[in-house]
Enzyme design. Structure first.
Site, short mmCIF file in Angstrom:
data_model
loop_
_atom_site.label_atom_id
_atom_site.label_comp_id
_atom_site.label_asym_id
_atom_site.label_seq_id
_atom_site.Cartn_x
_atom_site.Cartn_y
_atom_site.Cartn_z
N GLY A 120 58.95 -41.15 -14.42
CA GLY A 120 59.12 -40.69 -13.04
C GLY A 120 59.35 -39.19 -12.99
O GLY A 120 59.44 -38.59 -11.92
N THR A 121 59.44 -38.62 -14.18
CA THR A 121 59.77 -37.20 -14.29
C THR A 121 58.57 -36.30 -13.99
O THR A 121 58.74 -35.16 -13.59
CB THR A 121 60.24 -36.94 -15.72
OG1 THR A 121 59.35 -37.63 -16.62
CG2 THR A 121 61.64 -37.47 -15.93
N GLY A 128 65.92 -32.81 -15.64
CA GLY A 128 66.26 -34.13 -15.11
C GLY A 128 67.75 -34.39 -15.02
O GLY A 128 68.20 -35.15 -14.17
N GLU A 129 68.52 -33.80 -15.89
CA GLU A 129 69.95 -34.10 -15.92
C GLU A 129 70.78 -33.01 -15.24
O GLU A 129 71.82 -33.30 -14.64
CB GLU A 129 70.39 -34.28 -17.37
CG GLU A 129 69.64 -35.44 -18.02
CD GLU A 129 69.95 -35.60 -19.49
OE1 GLU A 129 70.28 -36.72 -19.91
OE2 GLU A 129 69.84 -34.61 -20.24
N ARG A 156 61.09 -21.82 -17.50
CA ARG A 156 59.85 -21.81 -16.75
C ARG A 156 59.70 -23.07 -15.91
O ARG A 156 59.98 -24.17 -16.39
CB ARG A 156 58.67 -21.70 -17.71
CG ARG A 156 57.31 -21.68 -17.02
CD ARG A 156 56.16 -21.81 -18.00
NE ARG A 156 56.07 -20.66 -18.89
CZ ARG A 156 55.44 -19.52 -18.58
NH1 ARG A 156 54.86 -19.38 -17.41
NH2 ARG A 156 55.39 -18.54 -19.45
N GLN A 189 62.94 -33.63 -9.26
CA GLN A 189 63.94 -33.97 -10.27
C GLN A 189 65.33 -33.54 -9.82
O GLN A 189 66.31 -34.24 -10.02
CB GLN A 189 63.59 -33.27 -11.58
CG GLN A 189 62.42 -33.89 -12.30
CD GLN A 189 62.83 -35.18 -12.96
OE1 GLN A 189 63.54 -35.18 -13.95
NE2 GLN A 189 62.43 -36.29 -12.40
N GLY A 191 64.51 -44.84 -15.98
CA GLY A 191 65.20 -45.10 -17.24
C GLY A 191 66.64 -44.62 -17.16
O GLY A 191 67.57 -45.40 -17.27
N PHE A 192 66.80 -43.32 -16.96
CA PHE A 192 68.13 -42.72 -16.82
C PHE A 192 69.02 -43.06 -18.01
O PHE A 192 70.22 -43.28 -17.87
CB PHE A 192 68.79 -43.15 -15.50
CG PHE A 192 67.85 -43.12 -14.33
CD1 PHE A 192 67.33 -41.90 -13.89
CD2 PHE A 192 67.43 -44.28 -13.71
CE1 PHE A 192 66.44 -41.85 -12.83
CE2 PHE A 192 66.53 -44.24 -12.66
CZ PHE A 192 66.03 -43.03 -12.22
N GLY A 211 62.03 -33.72 -22.66
CA GLY A 211 60.65 -34.19 -22.67
C GLY A 211 59.63 -33.11 -22.34
O GLY A 211 58.69 -32.86 -23.11
#
Lengths: 743, 328, 192
Positions: free
Chosen positions: A469-470, A688-689, A612, A622, A241-242, A511
């Site tokens: 995909g995370t 993720g970012e 964590r 990731q 998605g990104f 998420g």
């Protein structure tokens, strides 16, 4: 039995659990489906009698569709209908909008905007017919196409003016005042946007490639003007998605309208070119950085201004300064974000909106300050970490930048000795190292999930949360297994379906911490029930391997009943009293070709503090992704727009250069231990970012260290390196005796 | 794609005959043609499948050269022992292009006819003289980073995107063409591709009623072979500039310097005067610049691609420097 | 006069229609009839006509590698070839490499190394890697091969170059290389 759990006591409980699976590198539980090709993505559901739709897109930039001549198309074999419903959406929805974007596609705002849908029996028939629709327009003259052509709008919420930066720049022993440009980016998720809509006369079921079903269902209901409870959205597997699938895209609404009209299922898959041209771009930016420092390198002034762009009417504004507000000390501050309204395709979220381009620019400027002040780049960052948020005095929820810098430097083998450009050469290649700090703001979102402990001792977790995909599937299994004391294989994870409770959606890196917290709360409620049955306090309940206190089995305690609770996590008010972010440090070694200006990354390392760790394996993955995107941002990725009609010129994967295998060397990731109890009940933050928030600067700074080319733009392509090389490079080379074979 | 009929051509001359119809295209690997058909840049009403014709062999020629059939895949050429041994510049050029998946399908004949990657050529809604004669060239004042700096016209500044033909140009290979009547003619690769001039839609010497059957390489010329490709990714990207070189240095002076360049023009750029500058002279920086001056004497940039002019100079310098080092 | 065999046609144009055109294509060991519409790409034939959706469509233009399948032992982009041109060919897709009951060594290695995230490029990566290992075994050189005339050697750089036709936007490259490296070593050990 079902109750809703809403409180968030912030008390760390997970470390008391006994199963010992949370944080462990469990292989992803959806891995087998993915490696065997049996995981079904949106367009892949076998649905009988499914018609195929292809979008027609505009060939003007701004104006009105005056006539849509469908005659030729409708007489073609297999063509069923042309849908030009005014409910079609003209662009993808921005993340978390929860409502339809601009509809009524007769009004064209950018080249490539969807204006109609052709439906046919086969894909080839539909694709061909879409090219035979003759469209007449009333084009508006001279639409604004370049951010430099218009007076921008100041984003006042981002403006900060503290002290006197100009004076600080004058007073500074060392200062940097530099302008840095970044090109636009595309998410370019591997799965194109796709939807199969099936209206059965009562309910609309849509398989779609979307990140945030909790918002998407409202957006689709609003677009179609039908109630949410008539809609079911399913996205069990999403091919990346990104940011590009945060909101519903034109395919989803077009397929739905076509299905309702034709009373049969309709599939719409965007072509790769359409994904590029009518979903989202990351805005280009031009930024000005001003850094004022004492002779020791301590910042006394900090300025960061940026100009970005978007279509008229769009609220999204690339939040370039997001982490600059709190990254470094400096009592004299000027920050300002400006937005230019232009008729290029929609600008929106692409992985790590804001920091993805803001942090590299800031960190390039920091490298220049390190050089000017003679302070080691790592030390310069360390000495400028603020004790509290420099703009609003809020404490940090937790702050691991120093540990990331130290552990990263150590793991990379950073040489803290004096630095000078052009010191190491192997054949044609200059070799150098560089580093950068990274940061990404932390958010959580309201989330619900249902956890059921079945009488047979297995568990089920249900939410409309997605896994793009995370690793959502896997960390949810681990969370439930940890809390309820069982093998993760005994947990069935049923997600990506709006029939289940609303999760937070995949986006903004919130998420895992949000849905993980909801699952945690649901499990805690189940634990309380179990504790009551076992006659112990919940805190004393020892659940492991399907047994209670090492004695009775869960099945026994359940006695044929199942327990089900919905966990409802709401961000705590207390979070607003802190500044919360993930931090990181990036290190890179590159080689730059003396002759051609080509750059290759030899090795790269990132160290990250993000709360964590829920799964060491997927967390590392990731970050590998973030580092890979850092390479793309640094070296290869750039959207190019035509200067005359604003269309996206390089709209495919041949000419928009996402990194390929050979661009990416071995990458190292250091996970810095952290618990952030403010950030979320499970003490986790986003991953993720963060992995790409600054990394490009480590590469750019290494390029400078290698060859002396300070390139003030991203990406740093061969031509830009050559243009920035010191002019006397050949002479220097000869002096260094490096040009063997030359007279 | 527009509807078409798919027929199988039984022989090269039949295939050649089929191309007399302007709406017929020959298809072998299809990697370029189908790409363009999906975009409706190409809209044939008939495809003639030539993929099973008997032109897929690499054979020795009587003079010690090599004949590469038109349907030999790029992979088969690149991995052929004699190509690797005697014509490494060709193997290198092919391996620097595209991906293994594409090279496994792409053929010699098809690759010679590969069409430009110009952004405006591949969008049927944009003016392009090559695709739609007389509509104008969008690239000249548009996004032209990939475009030509040599041999351009006011009608077209597109580049030939391939790598294989650049090496074949350095090697002075011949293209063999069969006509509909079964007779053959041959054209040097160096002359096969055309400059855009006033007819940018004419990209090569192949006429209607003709099919490429083979490329022959002359007997091995020896020397050191180089293919240097500068691109924006480390793999899987078209050349900004490429240099194919066959170099011989004896006693410190150049005795052979066959040079061809990719990414600069509507054709692989070959000019014997460039190598001639080097012959008989001792290598030094000034000499390399002299050769580059000949290459670039008529070069003209269009803004975004101005960098190709210094980049071509530097890439040539890199190749010659490498050759000198290897010869030492 | 042209005497060709019509493989498939959408409209008769004066060419004699051959009765035995009912050629077939072998997919994972099963023969299938060729599609009626010659426009059908091998990719759409697999995904749509046969329901073999393990092969992915990422770009439809040979630019991403998600559609990689193995035809007669060679990996190709199934999006850039017409199914009708593959009469008599043998095609292996991800479904033919290994299903959930019996994953191949590469599939196991991809799971073990977390060589995937969203999973969309994964079948193409695996098909590509499967063929790539055979190409190295055949001694085929690549752009990363230093000496074209010596045996191809196995290295990370060779894997990266040879796999560069398979994009992964999630950025799993480092793990994909690790997975392939493991399998190559495992296979080498198995043959000792």
């Amino acid at each position: 039995m079902s109750t809703t759990r809403t409180e968030n006591d912030g008390k760390a409980r997970l470390d008391d659990m006994k199963q010992g699976v949370l944080g462990e590198p469990l292989p992803r539980i959806d891995g087998l489906a993915k490696v065997t090709g049996t995981a079904r993505y949106a367009a892949e559901y076998p649905i009988d009698n499914c018609a195929e739709g292809v979008l027609v897109t505009s060939t003007i930039t701004h104006g009105t569709v005056t006539r849509l001549d469908t005659q030729a198309a409708l007489t073609m074999p297999g063509v069923i209908a042309v849908i030009d419903d005014s409910r079609l959406i003209t662009r993808a929805v921005q993340g978390t909008a929860g409502e339809a974007p601009q509809q009524a596609p007769v009004t064209v705002c950018y080249w490539g905007q969807p204006i109609a849908l052709v439906v046919a029996e086969s894909f080839e028939q539909a694709r061909d017919a879409a090219k035979r629709i003759h469209v007449e327009y009333d084009a508006s003259p001279n639409p604004s196409l370049s951010p430099d052509d218009v007076t921008p709008e100041e984003q006042e919420d981002d403006t900060v003016s503290q002290g006197d930066l100009e004076q600080a720049m004058k007073d500074a022993a060392h200062s940097v005042d530099v302008r840095i440009a970044t090109k636009g980016h595309a998410s370019a998720a591997m799965e194109p946007h796709a939807a199969i809509a099936d209206w059965d006369g009562e309910e609309l079921t849509v398989h779609a490639s979307l990140q945030m079903l909790n918002y998407n269902i409202s957006e689709l209901a609003d677009a179609l003007d039908i109630p949410e409870d008539k809609i079911r959205l399913i996205a069990r597997f999403v091919g990346g998605g990104f940011g590009s699938k945060l909101g519903i895209s034109p395919d989803v609404v077009a397929a739905s309208l076509a299905s309702i009209k034709l009373k049969r299922p309709v599939r719409v898959v965007l072509s790769r070119q359409q994904v590029f041209q009518c979903i989202m771009r990351r805005s280009e930016t031009t930024q000005r950085l001003r850094l004022a420092a004492t002779s020791e390198g301590k910042l006394i002034g900090f300025g960061h201004e940026a100009l970005v762009s978007n279509l008229p009417g769009e609220e999204f504004c690339e939040p370039v300064l997001q982490s600059s507000h709190f990254m470094y000390r400096g009592e004299n501050r000027e920050l300002m974000l400006n937005l230019a309204r232009i008729h290029r395709m929609t600008a929106g979220s692409v992985r790590a909106p804001g920091e993805a381009v803001g942090m590299p620019a800031l960190e390039a400027a920091m490298d220049m300050l390190a050089e000017k002040s003679g302070v080691d780049p790592v030390q310069l960052r360390l000495m400028n970490i603020p004790d509290k948020d420099p703009e609003n005095d809020l404490p940090f929820s937790s702050h691991k930048l120093a540990e990331c810098l130290r552990q990263g430097a150590d793991a990379f083998g950073w040489d803290a000795g004096p630095r000078k450009a052009r010191q190491r050469r192997e054949g044609e290649w200059w070799i150098g190292t560089g580093m950068a700090s990274g940061a990404r703001i932390h958010n959580t979102m309201e989330s619900r999930t249902r956890v059921t402990l079945s009488a047979d001792g297995t568990a089920r977790v249900e939410t409309d949360m997605t896994d793009i995909g995370t690793g959502t599937y896997t960390i949810l299994a681990q969370m439930v297994a940890e809390m309820l004391g069982m093998d993760p294989a005994a947990v069935r994870v049923d997600i990506g379906d709006t029939r289940h409770p609303r999760g937070p959606g995949s986006g903004g890196s919130w998420g895992a911490s949000s849905i993980g917290s909801a699952a945690f709360l649901a499990c805690r409620a189940i634990r309380e029930d179990l504790a009551a049955r076992a006659g112990v306090a919940e805190e004393a309940l020892d659940l492991r391997d399907g047994k209670v206190g090492g004695g009775r089995t869960l099945v026994d305690v359940l006695g044929g009943e199942s327990l089900s609770h919905e966990g409802h996590y709401k961000p705590a008010k207390a979070q607003e009293e802190y500044t919360a972010a993930g931090f990181g440090a990036f290190f890179a070694q590159v080689r730059v070709n003396h002759f051609t200006g080509e750059t290759r990354v030899d090795r790269m390392l990132g160290a990250f503090g993000f709360g964590r760790v829920l799964n060491r394996r997927t967390a590392r993955s990731q970050f590998l992704g973030g580092l890979t995107w850092s390479i793309g941002t640094a070296l290869t990725e750039a959207l190019e727009f035509d200067p005359r009609d604003g269309h996206l010129v390089n709209c495919d994967l041949a000419e928009y250069h996402v990194p390929v295998h050979r661009d990416v060397p071995d990458l190292d990731v250091v996970l810095v231990e952290e618990r952030d109890a403010i950030a979320s009940p499970i003490e986790a933050k986003g991953i993720g970012e963060l992995g790409m928030c600054g990394g490009a600067a480590a590469i750019g700074n290494a390029i400078y260290n290698a060859c002396g080319a300070r390139v003030l733009q991203f990406p740093i392509t061969p031509d830009s390196v050559l243009a920035s090389l010191p002019r006397d490079s050949c002479k220097l080379l000869r002096e260094a005796g490096a040009m063997r074979g030359l007279a | 794609m527009q509807p078409f009929e798919l027929v199988r051509a039984p022989s090269p001359s039949d295939a050649a005959q089929l191309t007399k119809d302007e709406h017929t295209r020959l298809i072998a690997g299809g990697t370029n043609l189908l790409d363009l058909m999906k975009l409706q840049v190409e809209t044939p009403s008939r495809l003639a499948d030539i993929s099973r014709l008997d032109c897929a062999e690499i054979t020795d020629t009587p003079d010690g050269g090599l004949r590469i059939g038109a349907l030999v895949t790029n992979t088969a050429t690149a991995v052929h022992p004699r190509v690797r041994q005697d014509y490494p510049v060709l193997a290198r050029a092919i391996l620097a292009g595209a991906t293994q998946q594409l090279r496994n399908k792409a053929t010699t004949g098809g690759n010679l006819c590969q069409r430009t990657r110009c952004f405006y050529f591949t969008k049927i809604d944009q003016p392009c003289n090559k695709r739609d004669p007389g509509s104008g060239c969008s690239a000249i004042e548009g996004v032209a980073k990939l475009h030509a700096v040599l041999g351009t016209s006011d009608q077209c500044i597109a580049t030939y995107p391939g790598d294989m033909a650049v090496a074949m140009s350095a090697l002075d290979a011949e293209v063999h063409i069969m006509k509909e009547d079964g007779t053959e003619r041959s054209v040097p690769v160096r002359d096969f591709h055309l400059l855009p001039g006033d007819t940018p839609w004419r990209e090569n010497e192949l006429g209607r009623g003709e099919m490429i059957t083979a490329v022959t390489l002359p007997p091995p010329v020896g020397g050191a072979h180089y293919y240097r490709k500068v691109r924006e990714r480390s793999s899987y990207a078209f050349a900004l500039v490429s240099v194919a070189a066959v170099i011989e240095i004896e006693g410190g002076v150049f005795t052979r310097a066959d040079l061809a360049f990719g990414g600069l023009a509507h054709k692989p750029w070959f000019d014997p005067a460039i190598g001639a500058v080097l012959l008989g002279k001792a290598a030094d920086d000034a000499l390399f610049d002299e050769a580059a001056d000949v290459l670039l004497q008529s070069a003209r940039g269009f803004g975004e691609n101005d960098f190709k002019i210094p980049l071509a100079r530097r890439t040539l310098r890199a190749v010659l420097t490498q050759a000198v080092e290897d010869a030492a | 006069m042209f005497k060709g065999t019509i493989i498939a046609k959408e409209a008769a144009k004066g060419f004699e229609e051959i009765q035995d055109m009912a050629g077939t294509i072998g997919i994972n060991g099963t023969a299938h009839s060729l599609p009626a519409d010659p426009r059908t790409s091998l990719l759409d034939f697999l995904r749509h006509d046969l329901g073999l959706t393990g092969t992915k469509k990422g770009c439809d233009h040979g630019q991403c590698g998600a559609c990689t399948v193995i035809v007669n032992g060679m990996r190709i982009n199934s999006c850039l070839t017409l199914a009708a041109m593959h009469e008599g060919d043998r095609v292996t897709t991800i479904e033919g490499i290994g299903g959930p009951d019996a994953p191949s060594d590469l599939q196991h290695a991809f799971m073990a190394h977390d060589a995937l995230q969203c999973g969309y490029c994964t079948p193409g990566q695996i098909c590509s890697a499967q063929a790539m290992l055979a190409e190295i075994a055949e001694g085929w050189p690549s752009d990363a091969t230093a000496d074209l005339t010596s045996e191809a050697t196995f290295s990370d750089e060779e894997i990266r170059e040879r796999m560069s036709g398979n994009l992964c936007r999630c950025g799993a490259y480092a793990n994909i290389v690790a997975a392939i490296r493991d399998v190559a070593r495992g296979r080498a050990d198995a043959t000792v």
